[in-house]
Design an enzyme around this catalytic site. Structure first.
Site, PDB file in Angstrom:
ATOM      1  N   HIS A   1      44.489   1.216  21.088  1.00 13.27           N
ATOM      2  CA  HIS A   1      45.279   0.178  20.420  1.00 13.27           C
ATOM      3  C   HIS A   1      46.209   0.834  19.405  1.00 13.27           C
ATOM      4  CE1 HIS A   1      42.062  -2.999  21.489  1.00 13.27           C
ATOM      5  NE2 HIS A   1      43.047  -3.009  22.368  1.00 13.27           N
TER       6      HIS A   1
ATOM      7  N   GLU B   1      34.264   0.641  15.724  1.00 11.65           N
ATOM      8  CA  GLU B   1      35.308  -0.002  14.910  1.00 11.65           C
ATOM      9  C   GLU B   1      35.180   0.561  13.502  1.00 11.65           C
ATOM     10  OE1 GLU B   1      37.684  -2.178  15.751  1.00 11.65           O
ATOM     11  OE2 GLU B   1      36.998  -3.212  17.572  1.00 11.65           O
TER      12      GLU B   1
HETATM   13 ZN   LIG Z   1      41.218  -1.744  18.942  1.00 14.20          ZN
END
Ligand SMILES: [Zn+2]
Ligand SMILES: *[C@@H]1O[C@H](CO)[C@@H](O)[C@H](O)[C@H]1NC(C)=O
Ligand SMILES: *[C@@H]1O[C@H](CO)[C@@H](O)[C@H](O)[C@H]1NC(C)=O
Ligand SMILES: *[C@@H]1O[C@H](CO)[C@@H](O)[C@H](O)[C@H]1NC(C)=O
Ligand SMILES: *[C@@H]1O[C@H](CO)[C@@H](O)[C@H](O)[C@H]1NC(C)=O
Length: 465
Positions: free
Chosen positions: A183, A399
């Site tokens: 991302h 994360e």
């Molecule tokens: Zn991500």
């Protein structure tokens, strides 16, 4: 002549203005829906483009972050008021947060002198700088580090990484893979991975040495190079790749350059498009026109398939931000689609111990679980695909910081604290994985001692020079 000069100046000013999306006066709101009506209202606001959402998916009780432009603010607030949904403004001017996130190279924090070749961790680096650094490492450690190109993006950028192999002579390979920046806007991801590489090459701690040297490491700080470049040149908060597949005009008008992009972490060919993914090109979780439609996805799938034919994949770690989680496969599991990974209990234990260790340094709390528990069910993610197709022993989506205070705009001053605590967690991960019998240290303590001496000598030589 004068006219031409004038024209040139205007053209170049116009160009720079048009290029980087400006968030001047945008506010970041926090809202917690307390009913299904609230959730539906937020969906309506999202689809109409009145707010741009940091949170991909939300349920009753979730903490939702929404960016709202000055133009849309009145409409946003009045819709919320009508439905009695409270929202708190967290930032009054997002552009200011964007501007201060990454200090320019000439205003470095002099106290943080941590550097390794051309890399430091007091600011975020663009793709070119990261790739140059990888080349420097290959030149400086020719016996250990080699650069690898996994594939090419449509905008013709290399998906570049390095292999770190302290025992090229060994045939029974144990493999580790670090995946960064699937991302685009999650800048802390490559900043963490470059630190891990530095530790692998320079640390004298025996646990770090074992972690670095017992495995053949494949490290790709930026697997979505087009998207990452785009966050530096055009749009700081771009998430997806730059795909033009299914191009359509969206309410949020982020696609005026003919690309809606595909969410690469929904595009992998494992239970594709079954849950937590969108077939709407305007959505941030657009899964693409078909499974593995994107070259980045295919590059990773092919690379990992090849690796699994050459050795045993012990670790696949996919680094994202934000929310502080260790996510364990599988992510699509819901009440009616139960598929438990074969060593789920062990992966869970490994993640729990890692998270516990992360928190010891600064108290940063990471939660652990499958995606449906800690985030939401989703499908087509890279780490699930790798778990399923290569049976990697430990496949995690991590994360990183924070919990939403700065979110994707995590200030550069937090890079090193983040990296230190994450490294603590990874070392604990490796100890637990070995304790559970997934692999055994090859290097006896004498070889570790030898390599510590080699590292120290290397440091000494570079200081003297
Ligand atoms: Zn991500
Ligand atoms: C994203 O999508 C397009 C179209 O599918 C693809 O060809 C392109 O290579 C992708 N972008 C990147 C980062 O390579
Ligand atoms: C996207 O495009 C593909 C062909 O490129 C098509 O098969 C598919 O139906 C399209 N999907 C949407 C949501 O428009
Ligand atoms: C497959 O992996 C092996 C071992 O790492 C490597 O030597 C080879 O170049 C790879 N092949 C491809 C096509 O990536
Ligand atoms: C991969 O997924 C399939 C179902 O889609 C399942 O039958 C199989 O056991 C899984 N493999 C692993 C290694 O988890």
């Amino acid at each position: 002549m004068k006219i031409i000069l004038c024209f040139v100046i205007i053209a170049s000013v116009a160009k720079t203005n048009a290029e980087y999306k400006n968030y001047l006066g945008y506010k970041l709101y926090k809202a917690v829906p307390t009913s299904e009506d609230h959730v539906n209202l937020l969906l309506k606001i999202q689809n109409s483009g009145i707010g741009e959402f940091w949170t991909d998916y939300y349920r009753v009780g979730d903490d939702v972050r929404i960016m709202v432009s000055p133009k849309n603010e009145e409409s946003f607030l009045s819709q919320l008021k009508e439905s009695k949904l409270e929202a708190k403004s967290i930032f009054e001017d997002l552009q200011q947060i964007i501007d201060t996130q990454n200090p320019p190279a000439n205003v470095r924090n002099v106290r943080s002198t941590e550097s390794f070749h051309s890399m430091t961790w007091d600011r975020y680096y663009d793709l070119e700088a990261i790739n140059t650094w990888l080349d420097e490492l290959a030149a400086a450690y020719p016996k250990v580090v080699t650069t690898v190109v996994m594939g090419t993006s449509v905008e013709n950028r290399e998906i570049k990484g390095i292999k770190i192999d302290y025992h090229p002579e060994q045939t029974d390979k144990k493999i580790g893979f670090l995946e960064g920046t699937l991302h685009a806007r999650e800048w802390i991801s490559p900043a963490t991975i470059t630190w891990i590489v530095k530790e692998f090459l320079t640390s004298t701690d025996s646990d770090v040495r074992a972690f670095a040297e017992n495995l053949e490491w494949h490290v790709f700080p930026v697997v979505n190079p087009d998207g990452y470049v785009y966050t530096f040149t055009d749009h700081r908060l771009w998430r997806k790749n730059r795909s033009q597949a299914n191009f359509t005009t969206c309410a949020t008008n982020v696609n005026d350059d003919m690309s809606n992009g595909v969410d690469l972490n929904r595009n992998f060919d494992f239970v594709w498009m079954t849950v937590g993914a969108s077939n709407d090109p305007c959505s941030n979780t657009f899964a693409g026109p078909s499974a593995a439609s994107e070259p980045e996805t295919r590059a990773i799938q092919q690379y990992m398939t090849n690796l699994s034919n050459h050795g045993e994949i012990i670790y696949y770690l996919s680094f994202h931000s934000y929310t502080q989680l260790f996510i364990v496969p599988y992510s699509h599991i819901t009440t009616n689609q139960v598929l438990t990974a074969n060593n789920y209990a062990n992966m869970y234990e490994i993640a729990i111990r890692s998270a516990e260790k992360v928190s010891q340094r600064y108290g940063t709390h990471y939660r652990v679980g499958i995606s449906a528990e800690v985030l939401y069910p989703m499908s087509g993610s890279s780490f699930d695909w790798v778990k399923n197709h290569t049976d990697a022993k430990v496949s995690f989506l991590i994360e990183l910081r924070d919990l939403g205070e700065f979110g994707f705009l995590l200030p550069a001053s937090q890079i090193i604290p983040n990296n230190l605590e994450v490294m603590d967690g990874l070392i604990e991960m490796d100890k637990t994985t070995k304790k559970l019998g997934y692999y055994h240290s090859r290097s006896g303590s004498s070889t570790i001692l030898q390599s510590v001496i080699v590292v120290l000598l290397g440091l000494f030589v570079s200081i003297v020079l």
